[in-house]
Design a protein around this motif. Structure first.
Motif, PDB file in Angstrom:
ATOM      1  N   GLN A 155       0.845  -1.189   0.000  1.00  0.00           N
ATOM      2  CA  GLN A 155       0.000   0.000   0.000  1.00  0.00           C
ATOM      3  C   GLN A 155       0.884   1.244   0.000  1.00  0.00           C
ATOM      4  N   PRO A 156       0.374   2.357  -0.490  1.00  0.00           N
ATOM      5  CA  PRO A 156       1.166   3.595  -0.451  1.00  0.00           C
ATOM      6  C   PRO A 156       1.499   3.978   0.996  1.00  0.00           C
ATOM      7  N   LEU A 157       2.719   4.440   1.215  1.00  0.00           N
ATOM      8  CA  LEU A 157       3.150   4.928   2.523  1.00  0.00           C
ATOM      9  C   LEU A 157       3.312   6.440   2.454  1.00  0.00           C
ATOM     10  N   ARG A 158       2.813   7.138   3.475  1.00  0.00           N
ATOM     11  CA  ARG A 158       2.933   8.588   3.531  1.00  0.00           C
ATOM     12  C   ARG A 158       3.398   8.997   4.932  1.00  0.00           C
ATOM     13  N   LEU A 159       4.303   9.973   4.984  1.00  0.00           N
ATOM     14  CA  LEU A 159       4.754  10.529   6.260  1.00  0.00           C
ATOM     15  C   LEU A 159       4.382  12.010   6.291  1.00  0.00           C
ATOM     16  N   LEU A 160       3.579  12.406   7.280  1.00  0.00           N
ATOM     17  CA  LEU A 160       3.197  13.797   7.461  1.00  0.00           C
ATOM     18  C   LEU A 160       3.993  14.383   8.615  1.00  0.00           C
ATOM     19  N   VAL A 161       4.729  15.448   8.344  1.00  0.00           N
ATOM     20  CA  VAL A 161       5.551  16.119   9.345  1.00  0.00           C
ATOM     21  C   VAL A 161       4.882  17.441   9.684  1.00  0.00           C
ATOM     22  N   VAL A 162       4.270  17.516  10.864  1.00  0.00           N
ATOM     23  CA  VAL A 162       3.529  18.704  11.285  1.00  0.00           C
ATOM     24  C   VAL A 162       4.379  19.494  12.274  1.00  0.00           C
ATOM     25  N   GLY A 163       4.621  20.758  11.972  1.00  0.00           N
ATOM     26  CA  GLY A 163       5.446  21.603  12.828  1.00  0.00           C
ATOM     27  C   GLY A 163       6.478  22.347  12.010  1.00  0.00           C
ATOM     28  N   ASP A 164       7.143  23.287  12.662  1.00  0.00           N
ATOM     29  CA  ASP A 164       8.164  24.069  11.983  1.00  0.00           C
ATOM     30  C   ASP A 164       9.331  24.277  12.937  1.00  0.00           C
ATOM     31  N   GLY A 165      10.437  24.782  12.409  1.00  0.00           N
ATOM     32  CA  GLY A 165      11.599  25.000  13.252  1.00  0.00           C
ATOM     33  C   GLY A 165      12.849  25.203  12.431  1.00  0.00           C
ATOM     34  N   GLU A 166      13.951  25.396  13.152  1.00  0.00           N
ATOM     35  CA  GLU A 166      15.195  25.774  12.471  1.00  0.00           C
ATOM     36  C   GLU A 166      15.778  24.675  11.596  1.00  0.00           C
ATOM     37  N   LEU A 167      15.337  23.426  11.760  1.00  0.00           N
ATOM     38  CA  LEU A 167      15.911  22.317  10.983  1.00  0.00           C
ATOM     39  C   LEU A 167      15.088  21.966   9.744  1.00  0.00           C
ATOM     40  N   ARG A 168      14.075  22.739   9.440  1.00  0.00           N
ATOM     41  CA  ARG A 168      13.177  22.342   8.339  1.00  0.00           C
ATOM     42  C   ARG A 168      13.916  22.173   7.022  1.00  0.00           C
ATOM     43  N   GLN A 169      14.698  23.158   6.644  1.00  0.00           N
ATOM     44  CA  GLN A 169      15.396  23.075   5.355  1.00  0.00           C
ATOM     45  C   GLN A 169      16.337  21.878   5.313  1.00  0.00           C
ATOM     46  N   GLN A 170      17.028  21.648   6.407  1.00  0.00           N
ATOM     47  CA  GLN A 170      17.966  20.523   6.490  1.00  0.00           C
ATOM     48  C   GLN A 170      17.225  19.191   6.368  1.00  0.00           C
ATOM     49  N   LEU A 171      16.068  19.091   6.990  1.00  0.00           N
ATOM     50  CA  LEU A 171      15.293  17.851   6.939  1.00  0.00           C
ATOM     51  C   LEU A 171      14.689  17.635   5.553  1.00  0.00           C
ATOM     52  N   GLU A 172      14.241  18.704   4.930  1.00  0.00           N
ATOM     53  CA  GLU A 172      13.719  18.578   3.558  1.00  0.00           C
ATOM     54  C   GLU A 172      14.817  18.100   2.614  1.00  0.00           C
ATOM     55  N   ARG A 202       5.549  14.768   3.468  1.00  0.00           N
ATOM     56  CA  ARG A 202       5.018  16.124   3.348  1.00  0.00           C
ATOM     57  C   ARG A 202       5.345  16.905   4.618  1.00  0.00           C
ATOM     58  N   PHE A 203       6.005  18.041   4.425  1.00  0.00           N
ATOM     59  CA  PHE A 203       6.276  18.949   5.535  1.00  0.00           C
ATOM     60  C   PHE A 203       5.133  19.972   5.557  1.00  0.00           C
ATOM     61  N   LEU A 204       4.258  19.855   6.534  1.00  0.00           N
ATOM     62  CA  LEU A 204       3.033  20.646   6.562  1.00  0.00           C
ATOM     63  C   LEU A 204       3.171  21.961   7.313  1.00  0.00           C
ATOM     64  N   GLY A 205       4.270  22.144   8.060  1.00  0.00           N
ATOM     65  CA  GLY A 205       4.443  23.378   8.817  1.00  0.00           C
ATOM     66  C   GLY A 205       3.500  23.447  10.004  1.00  0.00           C
ATOM     67  N   LEU A 206       3.362  24.657  10.560  1.00  0.00           N
ATOM     68  CA  LEU A 206       2.433  24.861  11.676  1.00  0.00           C
ATOM     69  C   LEU A 206       1.011  24.766  11.165  1.00  0.00           C
ATOM     70  N   ARG A 207       0.162  24.039  11.888  1.00  0.00           N
ATOM     71  CA  ARG A 207      -1.214  23.836  11.443  1.00  0.00           C
ATOM     72  C   ARG A 207      -2.202  24.052  12.579  1.00  0.00           C
ATOM     73  N   ALA A 208      -3.349  24.598  12.220  1.00  0.00           N
ATOM     74  CA  ALA A 208      -4.436  24.762  13.187  1.00  0.00           C
ATOM     75  C   ALA A 208      -5.389  23.571  13.149  1.00  0.00           C
ATOM     76  N   ASP A 209      -5.211  22.669  12.172  1.00  0.00           N
ATOM     77  CA  ASP A 209      -6.130  21.531  12.005  1.00  0.00           C
ATOM     78  C   ASP A 209      -5.487  20.208  12.413  1.00  0.00           C
ATOM     79  N   VAL A 210      -4.690  20.236  13.484  1.00  0.00           N
ATOM     80  CA  VAL A 210      -4.031  19.007  13.939  1.00  0.00           C
ATOM     81  C   VAL A 210      -5.031  17.890  14.246  1.00  0.00           C
TER      82      VAL A 210
END
Length: 380
Positions: free
Chosen positions: A229-246, A259-267
């Motif tokens: 089956q398709p596997l998906r990883l959702l990364v919710v949040g932001d911080g100083e390591l985002r660019q490095q992790l991407e 998917r790096f979703l950043g800060l979200r109000a719909d957690v």
């Protein structure tokens, strides 16, 4: 019948940025008994434009921003002192760096109840210079009558070890469990709106992109996973390591699955659309993100750090692995990927445990009982 006395209560925090300690402050403010308390939020920093701020405004909670920048601020201290002089709060409850600013005003204005929540392992939160000096005065030498509250048994032990404070109260964090109730219709809608296959296995992590949370370990472990089956990883949040992790995800060839979703109000909606929650942290206090995932009916894969083992029953509501162990993390995730019945069974156990133990109303009740005990003690 005599009228119940209503006490002014300051919840003092560095900011209302979207993070765990700030989320507890938000939840306390929203759920305090308004017939007994007049809750006021005091933020050392300027507004962040977060949905936490919007929720407090909508609830009619008074919020004061003191304009502190990234460095120590005499101006913020003077503004806080003025608020103490204006309101003369009966209860002051501080969080994180706020203790450094509120410590001396609490003594100057003889605040009857002085409480500080220790949101992380004591040796991680003690800080340097002024923060360290204040905590040593308050907790090691017990000057000023500030009561440190532990959010987990492991945090409680570190308060005893670092400060020699004999018996700090333990009040576990809580969440609004109703917000995270599983919703099959909402799950399907969120996936459709965000172009995620109905049969995909979605693994989600919620947390700041910092060294503490150890997302790099998770990306390495995720790259080892496989499924028909398709596997998906959702990364919710932001911080100083985002660019490095991407960049790490791109170099590992998994960018299409992450998917790096950043800060979200719909957690709550994101968790509702997920299948597995993961937290690979190097250290923790009592992570609200794990509680939220469990209240969403998700099995949890997490490292055995801080208060996490007090939340997740290994083999019952999730799988716990050693910190920094990439193979163990990958194996635990693969086990839940390969066994959908086990995912469902652990998710159901997590949901029951969350509703029984993690509801914010229990947390608020325990804090208010502590306030009343200290108020009675101050009068006598």
């Amino acid at each position: 019948m005599s009228q119940i006395e209503r006490h002014t209560l300051f919840q003092v925090v560095g900011s209302l940025a979207v993070a765990g300690a700030e989320r507890l402050v938000l939840n306390l403010l929203l759920h305090h008994d308004r017939s007994r308390y007049h809750p006021i939020c005091v933020c050392l920093q300027d507004p962040k434009g977060s949905y936490y701020e919007e929720r407090l405004r909508a609830a009619g909670i008074e919020v004061h921003f003191l304009g502190k920048g990234s460095k120590a601020s005499w101006s913020a201290f003077r503004k806080l002192d003025a608020l103490f002089r204006q309101y003369r709060p009966a209860i002051v409850h501080t969080h994180l760096i706020a203790l450094s600013y509120a410590y001396f005003p609490m003594m100057r204005y003889r605040t009857p109840v002085r409480v500080h929540t220790v949101h992380n392992l004591a040796h991680k939160e003690i800080g340097v210079r002024v923060a360290r000096f204040v905590r040593l005065l308050a907790f090691r030498y017990r000057i000023g009558g500030v009561v440190p509250v532990a959010i987990a048994e492991e945090v409680r032990k570190t308060i005893q070890q670092v400060y020699g404070y004999p018996d700090p109260p333990l009040i576990p964090n809580g969440i609004s469990t109703d917000e995270y109730a599983p919703d099959p219709v909402g799950r399907a809608c969120w996936r459709a709106e965000n172009v995620i296959e109905p049969d995909a296995i979605v693994i989600t992590v919620v947390g700041r992109l910092t060294e503490q949370k150890n997302h790099a370990l998770l990306l390495r472990a995720f790259a080892r996973l496989h499924s028909i089956q398709p596997l998906r990883l959702l990364v919710v949040g932001d911080g100083e390591l985002r660019q490095q992790l991407e960049q790490q995800a791109a170099e590992s060839g998994i960018s299409a699955k992450v998917r790096f979703l950043g800060l979200r109000a719909d957690v709550p909606a994101i968790l509702n659309a997920s299948d597995i929650f993961v937290l690979p942290s190097r250290w923790e206090g009592n992570p609200l993100s794990v509680q939220e995932a469990m209240a969403s009916g998700l099995p949890v894969v997490a490292t055995t750090v801080g208060g996490v083992p007090e939340l997740v029953e290994n083999g019952v509501s999730g799988l716990l692995v050693p910190s920094e162990d990439e193979a163990a993390l990958a194996n635990a995730l693969q086990t839940l990927i390969d066994h959908p019945h086990l995912r469902q069974q652990m998710g159901e156990a997590a949901l029951i445990r969350a509703r029984q133990r993690f509801d914010i109303r229990i947390t608020v009740q325990q804090y208010e009982q502590l306030y009343e005990t200290l108020l009675t003690r101050s009068r006598s």
